[in-house]
Design a protein around this motif. Structure first.
Motif, short mmCIF file in Angstrom:
data_model
loop_
_atom_site.label_atom_id
_atom_site.label_comp_id
_atom_site.label_asym_id
_atom_site.label_seq_id
_atom_site.Cartn_x
_atom_site.Cartn_y
_atom_site.Cartn_z
N MET A 116 58.72 -26.33 46.67
CA MET A 116 58.32 -27.68 47.05
C MET A 116 56.82 -27.82 46.74
SD MET A 116 58.66 -29.51 50.80
CE MET A 116 57.44 -28.41 51.57
N GLY A 126 62.32 -32.30 41.04
CA GLY A 126 61.78 -32.08 42.37
C GLY A 126 61.51 -30.63 42.74
N TYR A 182 62.72 -34.89 51.14
CA TYR A 182 62.69 -33.77 50.20
C TYR A 182 63.87 -32.83 50.42
CZ TYR A 182 61.46 -29.80 47.40
OH TYR A 182 61.52 -28.78 46.47
N LYS A 201 65.41 -33.78 47.27
CA LYS A 201 64.39 -33.17 46.41
C LYS A 201 63.56 -34.24 45.70
CE LYS A 201 65.39 -28.89 47.30
NZ LYS A 201 66.22 -29.18 48.50
N SER A 223 57.85 -33.61 46.49
CA SER A 223 58.50 -33.05 45.31
C SER A 223 57.55 -32.92 44.13
CB SER A 223 59.69 -33.94 44.90
OG SER A 223 59.23 -35.19 44.40
#
Length: 582
Positions: free
Chosen positions: A55, A202, A341, A345, A350
């Protein structure tokens, strides 16, 4: 460190010390030969389950933790005795798992300036493209000739926040025309454009992808939480030969691994020279201070430390939702942002919150400065050693308040802020890396010596003045900028260079582009640590493959350079093995 016992374990063809960007690339490419066996030793943890690696918006959570080398520079006189935190990724994938995801390749001239047949600009751009699989977006006008389509590194363009569109308009207004893919082509020294990112759908793509996921091979062994102490050297027929490495496991056990063919150091600009010095390879006088017997007197080990010096200039915005602060700092917004997220994602977590980028030359702006005017320069070069095809500086904006962890004035009271960042290229100042002790678990002493050269200070100061003019006077941003954040010189539009200099000295920081401490060079270069094929001088079967090898850092960011070095090194090592030069 004096281990009570040492255990000898497996034998491999190639031992790669450091599972960072270049090291993972090299391991993945060498493993394409099914008959070769490769061992990757990484001091940090595996990155497979580290959410703040995958992430991209969680990047700051990786620092001041076990995933960071937690190195802070020595106090630097040039910065008023300030120390600067110089975080580096300590995990499988290295800094490719914690950086800004930016693919800014520099110009081909940057690499031609190395003057090495193996590392021309044409070859380096080819190596960088080889690593990549580029994923287009309908709105982005990429140059298909410079992007790769089959590498393990997945990249795509970044969708801009509203504030970035306004900054782009101001950059154009200031004489930086919009050229969409200029940071991939490297053909423009003055302009603005979009920067491709190492994020796809992402999820951050890292160098670890070269040896895991679809690229995992049975002939590659990965051992994490293993800190390399030193290279095991033996003397054969009067010649030093690298035969393996000594490693300290997390629980303290000391292990030795043996190499049939080569040992490769890929521990980065801070740790690769430290491993060499602990092995007795480096400046003889410095090794003596640590009671280390000198095996090869190489004065360049740990010297020539380079980085790109950076300044953030923050501004408060008068209108809501131009920046992305409301998605992170206001009320409990981060909870829904994080949920988005996790489920899709997507959203601000992201991606990395940097917006539009610009390159600029400063010849005209510095023409009235005596220091610039009277400075020595080579044929066709400016005082910084750059040709007209190379930029002096880079700009980019943040899409919310943020940056290095020392910036903690978060706009939690429903305010909105962004920064225009200013980066200086081709600095003259050089720093160093030295051992604090022989203990491999103790970080080296790092002194970047930022802005020690007066020309560096002049260029960065003028660059910050230019950045401020872009924001305060540019037609895209001038009507939405309320003031500086927090209060400092940024809101003054007519401040002199002399008035800007204290601000630059106080706020200059690292761009995490450490390089040059095990530099390549030709035989006549007495300070070169390596030859042009990355071999350590005076030792057979030992190479260095990471950003420490570059003799002069590129005028861009170093992520793609590290990928390119890994790709180029793999081709060189394969060719040498085929020719029987191992």
């Amino acid at each position: 460190m004096a281990p009570t016992s040492v255990e000898t374990e497996e034998v491999y063809d190639y031992i790669i010390c450091g599972g960072g960007t270049s090291g993972c690339v090299l391991a993945g490419r060498l493993a394409e030969d099914p008959n070769a066996t490769i061992l990757v030793l990484e001091a940090g943890p595996d990155s497979a389950d580290l959410e703040n690696v995958h992430m991209a918006g969680g990047w700051t959570k990786n620092f001041d933790a076990e995933t960071d080398w937690n190195i802070t520079t020595a106090p630097m006189k040039s910065l008023g005795d300030r120390s600067v935190k110089v975080s580096r990724g300590r995990l499988l994938g290295g800094s490719s798992g914690v950086n800004g995801t930016l693919c800014v390749r520099g110009t081909k001239q940057d690499y031609d300036d190395w003057e090495m047949e193996e590392w021309t600009g044409e070859k380096m751009f080819g190596y960088m493209a080889k690593a990549e699989t580029f994923h287009p977006k309908p709105w982005f006008k990429e140059d298909p000739n410079v992007h790769g389509t089959s590498g393990p590194l997945h990249t795509e363009p970044h969708d801009l926040a509203p504030i970035s569109e306004l900054v782009k308009e101001s950059m154009i207004d200031a004489g930086l025309p919009y050229i969409p893919d200029m940071f991939s082509t490297g053909e423009v020294p003055q302009g603005c454009g979009d920067v491709v990112r190492t994020v796809h759908q992402g999820i951050r793509s890292t160098a670890a992808d070269f040896i895991i996921k679809g690229c995992r091979r049975d002939n590659t062994t990965i051992k994490t939480e293993m800190t390399v102490d030193r290279v095991l050297l033996e003397r054969e027929d009067g010649e030093l030969v690298a035969r393996g490495v000594r490693v300290v496991e997390k629980r303290g056990r000391v292990v030795e691994f043996r190499a049939r063919k080569e040992v490769v150091l890929s521990a980065g600009a801070y740790c690769s020279p430290a491993i060499l010095m602990r092995s007795g390879i480096g400046p003889k006088d410095e090794l003596g201070k640590q009671a280390i017997e000198c095996q090869v007197d190489l004065p360049g080990v740990g010297k020539n430390l380079m980085d790109h010096v950076l300044c953030f200039i923050f501004y408060e915005v008068s209108k809501p939702h131009l920046t992305n602060d409301y998605l992170v700092y206001h009320d409990n917004a981060i909870a829904s942002t994080y949920q988005l997220y996790q489920e899709k994602k997507s959203g601000i977590l992201s991606t990395f919150p940097f917006g539009i980028f610009g390159y600029a030359r400063l010849d005209e702006r510095l023409a009235d400065a005596p220091l610039w005017r009277d400075a020595p320069r080579g044929p066709g070069r400016d005082p910084m050693g750059l040709t007209p095809s190379q930029p002096n500086i880079e700009f980019w904006n943040t899409e919310l308040y943020g940056g290095p962890k020392q910036f903690t004035d978060f706009p939690i009271d429903h305010k909105h802020a962004f920064a225009l960042c200013t980066l200086m290229f081709n600095q003259h100042s050089r720093g160093s890396v030295a051992l604090k002790s022989k203990d491999p678990l103790e970080n080296p002493v790092v002194d970047h010596n930022y802005l020690d050269n007066p020309l560096d200070m002049l260029v960065l100061t003028e660059a910050c003045r230019f950045a401020n003019e872009i924001v305060v006077k540019g037609k895209g941003t001038r009507d939405v900028v309320k003031g500086s954040w927090p209060e400092h010189l940024a809101h003054h539009t007519h401040a002199t260079r002399e008035e800007w200099e204290p601000y630059v000295r106080e706020h200059a920081t690292t761009c995490y582009h450490a390089s040059g401490t095990c530099a390549m060079g030709t035989p006549e270069n007495k300070n070169a640590v390596l030859d042009t094929r990355l071999r350590v001088k005076g030792v057979r079967n030992l190479r260095v493959v990471d950003m420490s090898v570059v003799p002069k850092v590129n005028n861009g960011h170093t992520q793609m350079v590290a990928y390119g070095i890994g790709e180029g090194a793999a081709e060189i090592i394969k060719a040498d093995a085929k020719a029987g030069k191992v």
